[in-house]
Design an enzyme around this catalytic site. Structure first.
Site, PDB file in Angstrom:
ATOM      1  CG  HIS A   1       8.251   8.310   2.199  1.00  0.00           C
ATOM      2  ND1 HIS A   1       8.027   9.667   2.333  1.00  0.00           N
ATOM      3  CD2 HIS A   1       8.541   8.108   0.889  1.00  0.00           C
ATOM      4  CE1 HIS A   1       8.187  10.249   1.153  1.00  0.00           C
ATOM      5  NE2 HIS A   1       8.493   9.341   0.260  1.00  0.00           N
TER       6      HIS A   1
ATOM      7  CG  ASP B   1       9.620  11.586   5.383  1.00  0.00           C
ATOM      8  OD1 ASP B   1       9.249  10.479   4.934  1.00  0.00           O
ATOM      9  OD2 ASP B   1      10.757  12.044   5.195  1.00  0.00           O
TER      10      ASP B   1
ATOM     11  CD  GLU C   1      12.177   8.820   0.428  1.00  0.00           C
ATOM     12  OE1 GLU C   1      12.787   8.504  -0.618  1.00  0.00           O
ATOM     13  OE2 GLU C   1      11.640   9.936   0.595  1.00  0.00           O
TER      14      GLU C   1
ATOM     15  CG  HIS D   1      10.772  16.667  -3.750  1.00  0.00           C
ATOM     16  ND1 HIS D   1      12.047  16.278  -3.368  1.00  0.00           N
ATOM     17  CD2 HIS D   1       9.963  15.661  -3.350  1.00  0.00           C
ATOM     18  CE1 HIS D   1      11.998  15.100  -2.766  1.00  0.00           C
ATOM     19  NE2 HIS D   1      10.724  14.710  -2.741  1.00  0.00           N
TER      20      HIS D   1
END
Length: 476
Positions: A118, A120, A187, A449
């Protein structure tokens, strides 16, 4: 009394015998490895990933509109960096920002394969910028790493896959089976406009793939006590995702004369009750496979527990997080320190174990909290995915390739707690697997993240090499 003690002694001996027998018969499920040809890649592969990081293709929320400048700039970069991919494969844009490449195979009787990633990335918490080695979207290349948001999740696999395809095209390689490269754009906020739309489009064309491979599995290093070898987590299913808002409404009042049940107090008790009444731990697919594959590689004393889950179930399942989790994530209420609010709200996120459903979770909440608490579903919702096969040719091909590339690793089929775009491809794929060889250890686990996201140069090379050999292997 003596007779009773004798019976107890016999039972203990029988129990020990069963434990030892089960332990001795829990044999390794790892396949033998074979050497692979050495492939070299040009030095500019690091610069290509670095430049990809510099496009802030951020997903902020389900409702937010994608940054057209970032995504279109990223698309232009891809077309300039991978000219053969863009000239020899067919590119279709789905919902403007998602990309679907089709590499036509020579044998139409073979089912296609879908390879995913993905575009993003998640936002960066601005107060943490000083804790990064380099700015998150600078794409700095250090002596050992490429640094920036997306190096682990998930531009390293996207760019690495394109590097592999570009090299194969340079070598005039022609696949026998059709390959789809599917790159969603949302995503990180559920994938409903990206991967879901790609899957729907492929279904409308009558596509049925042999397998789909996406992110969500990795090479775990020093994460499982007792196993020193890297563990290749090939996740064959993922938990569901659901958030529920708890709302308490009262007449409020002055803080000098608080009622017996305060708005915030009722809400707080509901949160406490949910955390104290967790959903049960269960051995379900694919947890049973994870126990068997991992347990066989443990030292003898730890192996005893995994070989006898009927007796040691609680500790094993807790270690594997094998239940529907409960996590309060947002709380709101109050406008002034001397006013009891009329409304207080909290959002609770659940990651749902296979075999359970969103409706069951909602029923669990209603049965657990006070009747004064309203319960409503919010945001993106999805039930657990189906569980893919570990006896199929596709799994065996993937398993063999991983062992060939990393002979000292332990391949383990498992369950991923987070969500991936792969969930949308079960309707059009016989099997769906989640694995790219991103090496994750105790430190890098925090960078997903999080702060100071980075990948080593050597690990990035491994992703490209894996993608290169994977394409060849599934076409052999």
């Amino acid at each position: 009394m003596l007779k009773t003690l004798k019976i107890i002694g016999i039972l203990v001996i029988v129990l020990i015998g069963i434990l030892i027998r089960n332990t001795l018969t829990l044999n390794s499920k790892q396949v033998a490895s074979a050497p692979l040809e050495t492939i070299t890649f040009p030095d500019d592969i690091f610069e290509n990933l670095s430049e990809a990081i510099q496009y802030p293709t951020i997903s902020y929320s389900e409702e937010s509109i994608p940054d057209s400048t970032a995504f279109r700039g990223f698309h232009r970069f891809l077309s300039e960096t991978f000219p053969l991919v863009h000239s020899r494969l067919v590119l279709e844009k789905i919902n403007e920002y998602s990309l679907l490449f089709t590499w036509k195979g020579s044998d139409s009787s073979k089912k296609p394969v879908i390879l995913m990633s993905h575009q993003d990335v998640v936002p960066v918490d601005q107060p943490t910028l000083s804790d990064w080695e380099a700015m998150p979207f600078e794409g700095k290349i250090s002596s050992e790493h490429i640094i920036g948001r997306g190096t682990l999740d998930d531009k390293s696999t996207l760019i690495g896959l394109l590097e592999a395809v570009e090299k194969l095209l340079e070598e005039s390689y022609e696949p026998t089976r059709t390959l789809y490269l599917a790159f969603g754009h949302d995503e990180e906020v559920g994938g409903s406009h990206g991967a879901a739309a790609i899957a729907k489009y492929l279904k409308s064309k009558g596509v049925t793939a042999a397998m789909t491979i996406d992110e969500g599995g990795f090479l775990a290093e020093d994460l499982v006590p007792g196993i020193s070898s890297p563990i290749a987590m090939v996740n064959i299913s993922e938990k569901g995702f659901a958030s529920f808002r708890l709302v308490v409404e009262t007449n409020g009042g002055h803080s000098s004369a608080p009622p017996k049940e305060n708005t915030i107090g009722i809400l707080a008790q509901a949160i406490v009750d949910l955390e104290a009444n967790q959903r049960p731990y269960k051995i379900v697919e694919p947890i049973n496979h994870q126990i068997e594959y991992m347990g066989a590689e443990l030292p003898f004393l730890k192996k005893i527990a995994f070989a006898n889950p009927w007796l040691f179930k609680k500790s094993i399942l807790q270690a594997l997080n094998a239940h529907t989790t409960t996590a309060p994530t947002i709380i709101q209420g109050g406008i002034k320190n001397n006013v009891i609010p009329t409304v207080a709200e909290a959002t609770i996120n659940f990651r749902i174990l296979p075999g359970e459903t969103i409706d069951e979770v909602k029923e669990h909440i209603i049965n657990t909290v006070s009747e004064k608490v309203k319960v409503e579903a919010v945001g993106f919702l999805t039930n657990p995915s189906p569980v893919s096969n570990i006896d199929s040719d596709s799994f065996k091909t993937l398993e063999q390739l991983i062992r060939d590339l990393y002979p000292n690793c332990v391949v383990v089929p498992g369950l991923v707690g987070g969500g991936t775009d792969a969930r949308y491809f079960y309707d059009i794929s016989d099997d769906v697997y989640r694995f790219y060889p991103i090496r994750i250890g105790p430190e890098s686990m925090k960078q997903f993240h999080g702060i100071d996201e980075k990948i080593t140069k050597e690990n990035y090379k491994e992703i490209i090499l894996f993608s290169y050999h994977l394409i060849k292997r599934i076409n052999s």
